[in-house]
Design a protein around this motif. Sequence first.
Motif, mmCIF file in Angstrom:
data_model
loop_
_atom_site.group_PDB
_atom_site.id
_atom_site.type_symbol
_atom_site.label_atom_id
_atom_site.label_comp_id
_atom_site.label_asym_id
_atom_site.label_seq_id
_atom_site.Cartn_x
_atom_site.Cartn_y
_atom_site.Cartn_z
ATOM 1 N N GLN A 36 -40.485 34.683 68.527
ATOM 2 C CA GLN A 36 -40.141 36.102 68.379
ATOM 3 C C GLN A 36 -41.346 36.898 67.859
ATOM 4 O O GLN A 36 -41.643 38.001 68.333
ATOM 5 C CB GLN A 36 -38.973 36.207 67.395
ATOM 6 C CG GLN A 36 -38.264 37.543 67.432
ATOM 7 C CD GLN A 36 -36.952 37.493 66.665
ATOM 8 O OE1 GLN A 36 -36.646 36.540 65.956
ATOM 9 N NE2 GLN A 36 -36.165 38.554 66.794
ATOM 10 N N PHE A 37 -42.047 36.330 66.888
ATOM 11 C CA PHE A 37 -43.249 36.951 66.318
ATOM 12 C C PHE A 37 -44.313 37.099 67.409
ATOM 13 O O PHE A 37 -44.930 38.163 67.547
ATOM 14 C CB PHE A 37 -43.735 36.071 65.170
ATOM 15 C CG PHE A 37 -45.017 36.491 64.517
ATOM 16 C CD1 PHE A 37 -45.091 37.645 63.754
ATOM 17 C CD2 PHE A 37 -46.158 35.699 64.630
ATOM 18 C CE1 PHE A 37 -46.275 38.012 63.115
ATOM 19 C CE2 PHE A 37 -47.351 36.054 64.001
ATOM 20 C CZ PHE A 37 -47.410 37.215 63.245
ATOM 21 N N GLY A 38 -44.533 36.051 68.189
ATOM 22 C CA GLY A 38 -45.541 36.089 69.253
ATOM 23 C C GLY A 38 -45.231 37.152 70.293
ATOM 24 O O GLY A 38 -46.136 37.804 70.830
ATOM 25 N N ARG A 62 -37.582 42.732 52.087
ATOM 26 C CA ARG A 62 -37.202 42.611 53.492
ATOM 27 C C ARG A 62 -38.309 41.858 54.231
ATOM 28 O O ARG A 62 -39.459 41.878 53.803
ATOM 29 C CB ARG A 62 -37.016 44.005 54.122
ATOM 30 C CG ARG A 62 -35.843 44.800 53.550
ATOM 31 C CD ARG A 62 -34.504 44.233 53.979
ATOM 32 N NE ARG A 62 -33.373 44.971 53.426
ATOM 33 C CZ ARG A 62 -32.771 44.655 52.270
ATOM 34 N NH1 ARG A 62 -33.204 43.643 51.554
ATOM 35 N NH2 ARG A 62 -31.737 45.357 51.842
ATOM 36 N N PRO A 63 -37.979 41.196 55.362
ATOM 37 C CA PRO A 63 -39.014 40.407 56.056
ATOM 38 C C PRO A 63 -40.173 41.266 56.537
ATOM 39 O O PRO A 63 -39.984 42.428 56.916
ATOM 40 C CB PRO A 63 -38.257 39.837 57.264
ATOM 41 C CG PRO A 63 -36.816 39.942 56.926
ATOM 42 C CD PRO A 63 -36.667 41.135 56.034
ATOM 43 N N THR A 64 -41.363 40.696 56.502
ATOM 44 C CA THR A 64 -42.509 41.359 57.107
ATOM 45 C C THR A 64 -43.234 40.368 57.993
ATOM 46 O O THR A 64 -43.279 39.168 57.692
ATOM 47 C CB THR A 64 -43.472 41.943 56.050
ATOM 48 O OG1 THR A 64 -44.537 42.634 56.738
ATOM 49 C CG2 THR A 64 -44.087 40.867 55.163
ATOM 50 N N GLY A 65 -43.790 40.850 59.095
ATOM 51 C CA GLY A 65 -44.623 40.025 59.963
ATOM 52 C C GLY A 65 -46.079 40.086 59.563
ATOM 53 O O GLY A 65 -46.925 39.446 60.175
ATOM 54 N N ALA A 66 -46.389 40.859 58.518
ATOM 55 C CA ALA A 66 -47.770 40.916 58.024
ATOM 56 C C ALA A 66 -48.043 39.696 57.166
ATOM 57 O O ALA A 66 -47.160 39.226 56.453
ATOM 58 C CB ALA A 66 -47.982 42.180 57.198
ATOM 59 N N PRO A 67 -49.259 39.171 57.222
ATOM 60 C CA PRO A 67 -49.603 38.093 56.304
ATOM 61 C C PRO A 67 -49.725 38.648 54.889
ATOM 62 O O PRO A 67 -50.273 39.733 54.689
ATOM 63 C CB PRO A 67 -50.962 37.610 56.824
ATOM 64 C CG PRO A 67 -51.532 38.758 57.582
ATOM 65 C CD PRO A 67 -50.365 39.542 58.117
#
Lengths: 330, 330
Positions: free
Chosen positions: B119-121, A84-89
């Motif tokens: 959206q991330f920002g 699933r998508p993550t916003g973590a690097p």
Amino acid sequence: MRLMLVAGTTRTAERSGLSAAGATRDLLLHTPSADAEILTYGDTVRAPVTPVSPTGCPTPAAVTRAVRELLGFDATVVNGGLARPTGAPTVSMGAAPGRDIGEVDPVQTAPGAFAAARQFGRALPNEELVVGETIPGGTTTAMAVLRALGEEWSTSSSLPEDPVELKEAVVAEAFESSEIEPGRAAHAPELAVRFVGDPVLAVASGLVAGALEAETEVVLAGGTQMLAVAALVRHAGVVGPLTLATTAYLADDVPELADATAAHDVDLVVTDPGFGGEDAGPLSAYADGVAKEGAAMGGALHLADRAGRLDEVTTATLDVLARLRSDDGP
Amino acid sequence: MRLMLVAGTTRTAERSGLSAAGATRDLLLHTPSADAEILTYGDTVRAPVTPVSPTGCPTPAAVTRAVRELLGFDATVVNGGLARPTGAPTVSMGAAPGRDIGEVDPVQTAPGAFAAARQFGRALPNEELVVGETIPGGTTTAMAVLRALGEEWSTSSSLPEDPVELKEAVVAEAFESSEIEPGRAAHAPELAVRFVGDPVLAVASGLVAGALEAETEVVLAGGTQMLAVAALVRHAGVVGPLTLATTAYLADDVPELADATAAHDVDLVVTDPGFGGEDAGPLSAYADGVAKEGAAMGGALHLADRAGRLDEVTTATLDVLARLRSDDGP
């Protein structure tokens, strides 16, 4: 020092009754992506929810994040097959999400991911790495991998009542559908992971093997899944000092942990965060045997203890949880 | 506070004589991947070399890393179209490497990446973001994007002698091959980036637009490329306080920078790291006009100055470079 969180998935987790790492079966696959965000930002960013167990026990990633806020260490998330998508690097090792271990050849990316992670582990400049995991269903795949290596150590569970019979049935199914039999992968750890394991085990064991080869100190932060990582590393013929740092909740659940770590030349460190106290709020679920460990929690507690700040962890974790809840809204 | 480095590529950089962000044309595309590793680990991990200019000037990423080691802030790398492997953890926005802007429709992923980054920002919990870039050839694409927006501000160069005529010819070629003309993208910034820009501009401007919409303080860390980001954000109709923090070397090279930032309601902060001193070693190339800025260097220097530790940056950077050199080995 750098904390490495290997985050990934196996569809084995979607069998009902196997994992407490999500409020519902639909949300389980989001847990590693959310844990990665909580470790990185102290908040969810792309993940739709903050992970909790079906009974509301907060994810151990909140504890690891709290310790990180106290001590200020670097943390890196390695992609061990996120679904699933993550916003973590994240750092890629070419690992894809693991299929159910009842299927034939469920982790085809395991040998490549093991090799990429080993090379990455060798190249990291840190003198000490603390390596943990987040993968719902991971104790079942770890049990199967230990069997494939010819080891009979029992594994823990994120559920207060370990569904041992269900796990045994899944493991038996895994061997029925695979080309290997228990004990036959003793000298081919990548094949154990490929045929009955999960991608997080492949990435974590490669990373640890490479780090040891570069004479980096390694702390395995977790319970029986990280024990499986130690076994994989040793079966790959890699020596060097290893420590397993886990929680008192996990250690209480697995009486043979001391023998199992000693058998792999691994030092054992057990830390009790004292979540049974009156001020622990929702963390008291840990003292009742829910979750127990995960997302490098045991390693983080060890770091807090080493810095003489273990007594600040409860308050710091409640602070992280308050920030997480304020986002999820009414 | 979190520093965000948007790292990516445009094949425009492979035209000879356009960029100093690599020792040779073959190595240019590795520079953003290596810069990301240096910021994250203080060392290269997967990248084959430490980036230097053709004359040996070290990458500004070493300065940003040095300040990070002094101050201990969080840093996150966002993938703005990397073309070579990196061992740094990165957040994906769906941006692919940019094609040469002489080709038709060179940045097809720009609108999607802009939206994802916005959206991330918006979702990031930090109260302040410092946003920088690393993309060889980026001043040429920035010049083209400013023209597409109807703005005539001149751009800087990583070369001591700005190849203005060559850049003008490339920009003219970009407009010949594209569907837009100078000034025609004034109200459609994503199209300016898509038709004559690069993926880093798409991701950085989306990230900044989203952050401002969430009332996060934003410092643009860089020179004329980050000025182009400011222009894109304003042309997208997004208001809110912006600061551009750059180096004295860049500001000296672009006399109209004060007017250009004022025109976009952007505060300007210029910091001089004093690399002209006798103890600056290879960093003295900056005082001779090489590189000037990049990899968030100007923002990092601003942070060091704000913390009263600017005078420690030269020594700290030389220390980072010594560690980097010891690896490259004979």
